[in-house]
Scaffold this active site. Structure first.
Site, PDB file in Angstrom:
ATOM      1  N   LYS A 251       0.857  -1.189   0.000  1.00 20.46           N
ATOM      2  CA  LYS A 251       0.000   0.000   0.000  1.00 20.46           C
ATOM      3  C   LYS A 251       0.887   1.231   0.000  1.00 20.46           C
ATOM      4  O   LYS A 251       1.692   1.421   0.909  1.00 20.46           O
ATOM      5  CB  LYS A 251      -0.913   0.014   1.230  1.00 20.46           C
ATOM      6  N   ASP A 256      -2.471  10.287   3.353  1.00 20.75           N
ATOM      7  CA  ASP A 256      -3.872   9.909   3.507  1.00 20.75           C
ATOM      8  C   ASP A 256      -4.604  10.974   4.320  1.00 20.75           C
ATOM      9  O   ASP A 256      -4.608  10.949   5.546  1.00 20.75           O
ATOM     10  CB  ASP A 256      -3.971   8.538   4.200  1.00 20.75           C
ATOM     11  N   LYS A 263     -10.023  13.216   7.470  1.00 16.15           N
ATOM     12  CA  LYS A 263      -9.632  12.820   8.826  1.00 16.15           C
ATOM     13  C   LYS A 263      -9.590  14.034   9.748  1.00 16.15           C
ATOM     14  O   LYS A 263      -9.406  15.164   9.292  1.00 16.15           O
ATOM     15  CB  LYS A 263      -8.214  12.207   8.789  1.00 16.15           C
ATOM     16  N   ASP A 274       1.628   6.456   5.294  1.00 14.39           N
ATOM     17  CA  ASP A 274       0.655   5.505   4.753  1.00 14.39           C
ATOM     18  C   ASP A 274       1.151   4.789   3.490  1.00 14.39           C
ATOM     19  O   ASP A 274       0.411   4.016   2.879  1.00 14.39           O
ATOM     20  CB  ASP A 274      -0.679   6.225   4.500  1.00 14.39           C
ATOM     21  N   ASP A 333     -12.017   7.226   3.151  1.00 13.27           N
ATOM     22  CA  ASP A 333     -10.841   7.022   4.001  1.00 13.27           C
ATOM     23  C   ASP A 333     -10.439   5.548   4.077  1.00 13.27           C
ATOM     24  O   ASP A 333      -9.376   5.212   4.579  1.00 13.27           O
ATOM     25  CB  ASP A 333     -11.123   7.582   5.406  1.00 13.27           C
ATOM     26  N   GLU A 335      -9.285   3.876   1.759  1.00  8.22           N
ATOM     27  CA  GLU A 335      -8.714   3.923   0.417  1.00  8.22           C
ATOM     28  C   GLU A 335      -7.651   2.848   0.191  1.00  8.22           C
ATOM     29  O   GLU A 335      -7.402   2.443  -0.941  1.00  8.22           O
ATOM     30  CB  GLU A 335      -8.103   5.308   0.152  1.00  8.22           C
ATOM     31  N   ARG A 337      -7.580  -0.352   0.927  1.00  6.12           N
ATOM     32  CA  ARG A 337      -8.104  -1.589   0.340  1.00  6.12           C
ATOM     33  C   ARG A 337      -8.486  -1.386  -1.128  1.00  6.12           C
ATOM     34  O   ARG A 337      -8.438  -2.316  -1.912  1.00  6.12           O
ATOM     35  CB  ARG A 337      -9.262  -2.129   1.192  1.00  6.12           C
TER      36      ARG A 337
HETATM   37  N1  BES Z   1      -4.282   4.724   6.705  1.00  2.00           N
HETATM   38  C1  BES Z   1      -5.420   4.438   7.492  1.00  2.00           C
HETATM   39  C2  BES Z   1      -5.144   3.417   8.603  1.00  2.00           C
HETATM   40  C3  BES Z   1      -4.143   3.798   9.660  1.00  2.00           C
HETATM   41  C4  BES Z   1      -4.554   4.309  10.875  1.00  2.00           C
HETATM   42  C5  BES Z   1      -2.790   3.572   9.461  1.00  2.00           C
HETATM   43  C6  BES Z   1      -3.629   4.631  11.842  1.00  2.00           C
HETATM   44  C7  BES Z   1      -1.877   3.895  10.445  1.00  2.00           C
HETATM   45  C8  BES Z   1      -2.289   4.422  11.631  1.00  2.00           C
HETATM   46  C9  BES Z   1      -6.553   3.887   6.632  1.00  2.00           C
HETATM   47  O1  BES Z   1      -6.586   4.321   5.315  1.00  2.00           O
HETATM   48  C10 BES Z   1      -7.830   4.321   7.257  1.00  2.00           C
HETATM   49  O2  BES Z   1      -8.081   5.484   7.291  1.00  2.00           O
HETATM   50  N2  BES Z   1      -8.603   3.341   7.726  1.00  2.00           N
HETATM   51  C11 BES Z   1      -9.840   3.591   8.381  1.00  2.00           C
HETATM   52  C12 BES Z   1     -10.893   2.764   7.705  1.00  2.00           C
HETATM   53  C13 BES Z   1     -12.290   3.159   8.034  1.00  2.00           C
HETATM   54  C14 BES Z   1     -12.623   4.517   7.455  1.00  2.00           C
HETATM   55  C15 BES Z   1     -13.254   2.137   7.454  1.00  2.00           C
HETATM   56  C16 BES Z   1      -9.679   3.175   9.835  1.00  2.00           C
HETATM   57  O3  BES Z   1      -8.985   2.187  10.093  1.00  2.00           O
HETATM   58  O4  BES Z   1     -10.209   3.864  10.694  1.00  2.00           O
HETATM   59 ZN    ZN Z   2      -4.711   4.842   4.518  1.00  2.00          ZN
HETATM   60 ZN    ZN Z   3      -7.628   6.146   4.997  1.00  2.00          ZN
END
Ligand code: BES
Ligand code: ZN
Ligand code: ZN
Length: 484
Positions: A251, A256, A263, A274, A333, A335, A337
């Site tokens: 990834k 992000d 966010k 990210d 967010d 993104e 996946r």
């Molecule tokens: N990049 C984030 C996940 C992340 C969080 C990485 C903290 C490192 C530290 C990912 O893209 C994300 O935002 N995931 C969300 C998904 C949700 C919106 C379904 C999450 O995990 O909250």
């Molecule tokens: Zn992310």
């Molecule tokens: Zn994200």
């Protein structure tokens, strides 16, 4: 890193020597030569310093004699020493010495553990890391020189192997620590491709129309909100005589912001990290090439920036993947996946014996396992175990999380085949893994969520705050185990 063998303590030219000590017994490991040179063991001084030999403990003593290194750093080895805690002890030792000390002697490699010398060299090199690209007052540092007191005769080979690994851990950390402004997807791809080419790997970059032609729906959708376009980088390492083919997927979200589902301040702050999954797979495959691992490896780096610009995808948009799967974008967010799905489709089309994706995918996995442990997800328990074993052998911490099939319905959509988000925060890491599963067909596949350990707030042993390079060693170990 330069490494040389020196016969004795007094022959060492280093400013400092790092030696180890176990708790309770107070016996030093591999320190006989040093003890002798100092005219007896420094037990009294250690006692005065309250030094118990616990792991993470260090003390610095002056060498009262005129010969050999003038500073003696004693590091605690703890009561159940293994190669990883030895690697950490070397890291602690490096870090108590000032950065300007560029030549360090040690006896730690003489500890009787398989791989001790390599671990010590790695620990010293990892801990020597600095990210100074944007420090206006940084000076160029000399390479670190390590003197192994009474080192093994194959020191050259060991040094090369340790350098292949530590150079690439540094490289991964550099890429992660680079501010987002300095790593637009295409520039990041070119930077990685250049280093890969230097190690003899071939590569291909898809951008613009090529992404459309190849139906890279996730990259196009996620990257649409940024002025800096997305791309897919493929690296290939094809050694003669390889029997197995490992396909890696990373990834690579260079920043992000969350996109339209933007966010909050707190969660956006570290999101330059990210793209750590992409950095890890790139560094991993380049290290494998330098080490001459006999496994064919293809790496796909899905690189994009998740921004809320005018071209951004909207929550409720639907995108169609290369394998025909349609996805409703429930949350922009989620993104990671979406872009991984493009790469997993490509991976699943080939002749992979194993597909492994590495991603800072979910906050939920970080909540579950904290900042030091990665989550391993696989449909096949034996495969998960294989990757977990590789992580253990490499000294990187991971834990297997389940992929229960009755949770698949979380990803159901009213209007498309699947949706990239669901109504609950709970089990978010699992839901994401089950989403990825939709794109790997029936291929052997393991997903590693490194949201916790890829980027950390605290410095500890050989890990410095910021990008860690987590996962590079696990991937090397895994590819090596596939070579038989
Ligand atoms: N990049 C984030 C996940 C992340 C969080 C990485 C903290 C490192 C530290 C990912 O893209 C994300 O935002 N995931 C969300 C998904 C949700 C919106 C379904 C999450 O995990 O909250
Ligand atoms: Zn992310
Ligand atoms: Zn994200």
């Amino acid at each position: 890193m330069q490494v040389r063998n020196v016969r004795s303590f007094s022959a060492a030219k280093a400013d400092a020597v790092i030696v180890g000590m176990y708790p309770r017994t107070r016996a030093a490991a591999g320190t006989a030569a040093v003890t002798k040179a100092l005219g007896g063991w420094v037990g009294g001084a250690l006692e005065a310093a309250g030094f118990e030999g616990e792991s993470g403990q260090t003390t610095t003593l002056p060498n009262p004699t005129g010969s050999g290194p003038q500073t003696v750093v004693v590091v605690g080895l703890g009561s159940d020493l293994d190669v990883e805690s030895l690697r950490q002890a070397a890291g602690y030792g490096r870090r108590v010495l000032p950065d300007r000390v560029r030549t360090i002697a040690t006896t730690l490699h003489r500890i009787d553990l398989d791989g001790a010398a390599t671990a010590v060299l790695e620990g010293l090199a990892f801990a020597d890391y600095v990210f100074e690209t944007y420090k206006s007052k940084s000076e160029t540092r000399a390479d670190l020189t390590v003197e192994l007191i009474g080192g093994p005769s194959d020191v050259e080979t060991l040094a090369q192997a340790a350098a292949a690994v530590s150079d690439m851990v540094w490289f991964a950390r550099d890429l992660v620590n680079e501010p987002p402004k300095g790593k637009p997807p295409l520039e990041l791809a070119e930077r990685v491709a250049n280093v890969a080419a230097g190690a003899g790997l071939s590569h291909e970059i898809w951008s613009g129309d090529e992404l459309h032609e190849n139906k890279m729906a996730g990259l196009l959708a996620v990257g649409g909100g940024s002025d800096r376009p997305p791309c897919m980088l493929r690296l290939e390492y094809s050694p003669r005589g390889a029997k197995q083919h490992l396909v890696l997927v990373g990834k690579g979200i260079v920043f992000d912001s969350g996109g339209i589902n933007i966010k909050s301040t707190e969660f956006m702050a570290t999101m330059k990290s990210d793209m750590a999954g992409a950095a890890t797979v790139a560094a991993g495959v380049i290290a494998m090439a330098r080490l001459g691992v006999k496994t064919k490896v293809t790496a796909y780096l899905a690189l994009a920036e998740n921004m809320p610009g005018g071209g951004a995808q909207r929550p409720s948009d639907i995108i169609t993947y290369r394998n025909g799967t349609t996805v409703e974008v429930g949350n922009t967010d989620a993104e990671g996946r979406l872009v991984l799905a493009d790469a997993l489709c490509l991976a699943a089309e080939g002749d992979a014996d194993l597909i492994v994706d590495v991603a800072t995918l979910t906050g939920a996995t970080k909540v579950a396992l904290g900042p030091k442990i990665a989550g391993i997800y696989a449909r096949d328990a034996d495969l998960a175990e294989r990757v977990l074993h590789a992580a253990d052998s490499a000294g990187e911490r991971a834990w297997t999380l389940p992929m229960p099939t009755d949770y698949r319905k979380w990803n159901e959509s009213n209007v498309a085949d699947v949706k990239n988000s669901f109504g609950t925060r709970y089990g978010g890491g699992i839901g994401a893994a089950l989403f990825l599963e939709e794109f790997v067909s029936d291929k052997p596949w393991v997903h590693i969520d490194i949201a916790g350990p890829a980027f950390v707030d605290d410095t500890e042993h050989y890990i410095l705050k910021g990008g860690t390079g987590y996962g590079v060693r696990t991937l090397i170990e895994l590819a090596s185990s596939m070579a038989g």
